[in-house]
Write an enzyme that holds these catalytic residues in place. Structure first.
Site, short mmCIF file in Angstrom:
data_model
loop_
_atom_site.label_atom_id
_atom_site.label_comp_id
_atom_site.label_asym_id
_atom_site.label_seq_id
_atom_site.Cartn_x
_atom_site.Cartn_y
_atom_site.Cartn_z
N ARG A 294 -7.88 14.84 -0.98
CA ARG A 294 -8.18 15.88 0.02
C ARG A 294 -6.93 16.69 0.33
NH1 ARG A 294 -7.44 15.58 5.20
NH2 ARG A 294 -7.01 13.36 5.15
N CYS B 16 -3.69 5.17 -1.89
CA CYS B 16 -3.89 3.75 -1.57
C CYS B 16 -4.93 3.12 -2.49
CB CYS B 16 -4.31 3.58 -0.12
SG CYS B 16 -2.93 3.79 1.01
N GLU C 79 -9.42 -4.43 2.72
CA GLU C 79 -10.21 -3.68 1.74
C GLU C 79 -10.85 -4.63 0.75
OE1 GLU C 79 -10.95 -0.74 2.16
OE2 GLU C 79 -9.39 0.06 3.48
N HIS D 237 -5.42 -1.86 4.94
CA HIS D 237 -5.02 -0.64 5.64
C HIS D 237 -4.64 -0.98 7.08
CE1 HIS D 237 -6.75 2.43 2.71
NE2 HIS D 237 -5.59 2.96 3.06
N1 PCA Z 1 -2.07 5.81 3.06
C1 PCA Z 1 -2.65 6.69 2.07
C2 PCA Z 1 -1.66 6.74 0.94
C3 PCA Z 1 -0.41 6.15 1.47
C4 PCA Z 1 -0.77 5.52 2.75
O1 PCA Z 1 -0.03 4.85 3.45
C5 PCA Z 1 -4.06 6.28 1.65
O2 PCA Z 1 -4.77 5.63 2.45
O3 PCA Z 1 -4.46 6.58 0.54
#
Ligand code: PCA
Length: 218
Positions: free
Chosen positions: A92, A145, A82, A168
């Site tokens: 959401r 996140c 990211e 991610h």
């Molecule tokens: N993914 C979510 C929140 C926790 C996670 O592992 C996100 O992408 O916001």
């Protein structure tokens, strides 16, 4: 001198799931030494109310020289570095505490966004060279996140020497297998290996990030 430490965070399962690859990855890498730096793992609650405080506590306790926060991005086929955290929570679905903020700032009055301080393009290149699919992402979404990514960069805003950012990771095959339609996934052992490789690059990289073109038209 305290031992150099890297804080590696993951999240507990959310959205009705029983697994979160980010949790399993950080548990697997806890205590490992990568490029001379010890990994200290923490699992954060997946809730807007509790996650930033848990992160702040870990930063306070560990005083890490680098931080990588991980989260699950179900549906993405690869590991995504990211690049930007935005000052916006727009959920959401409800978080694990039943909260669902809409159009709320992460930090009232804070800057609109922070950039990652990790060499995201060098990490993508390193991952690909090691055989792992990876790309730069320009949105971490607007759920917990992104909130943790923003809170992390905000907490470290006066400590520019601390390398910090967010990655991610895809679903595990066990998660994808429960879905009605085909979905991308990556086994845990592969994800652990890939995160280890990414951390190696993040810790060893010196100077500016690679100048490879990783932008998007959409
Ligand atoms: N993914 C979510 C929140 C926790 C996670 O592992 C996100 O992408 O916001």
């Amino acid at each position: 001198m305290p031992e150099p430490t890297l804080l590696l965070t993951g999240f507990e399962p959310f959205g009705g799931e029983t697994l979160n690859p980010s949790q399993a990855i950080v548990q697997a890498l806890d205590g490992e030494v990568i490029a001379g730096v010890r990994v200290a793992a923490r699992v954060l609650p997946c809730c807007f109310g509790g996650a930033p405080g848990a992160l702040a506590q870990a930063l306070q306790e560990l005083r890490p020289q680098a931080v990588l926060a991980l989260g699950q991005a179900g549906g993405r086929p690869d590991l995504t570095l990211e690049r930007v955290a935005i000052n916006l929570a727009d959920a959401r679905i409800a978080d694990n505490a039943g909260e669902q903020p809409v159009d709320a700032p992460v930090v009232p009055g804070g800057p609109a966004a922070y950039f990652s301080r990790l060499p995201v393009k060098a990490m993508v290149a390193g991952l690909r060279a090691a055989g792992w699919p990876a790309s730069v992402s320009h949105t971490a979404g607007t759920f917990v996140c992104n909130q943790v990514f923003y809170a992390l960069m905000h907490a470290l805003r006066d400590q520019p020497a601390v390398r910090a950012g967010f990655m991610h990771v895809p679903w595990l095959p066990e998660q994808a297998a429960r879905l009605p339609a085909p979905a991308p996934s990556m086994p845990l052992a592969a994800q652990v290996e890939a995160v280890r490789a990414a951390l190696g690059v993040a810790l060893a990289h010196q100077g500016p990030d690679h100048a490879a073109a990783e932008g998007r038209t959409h």
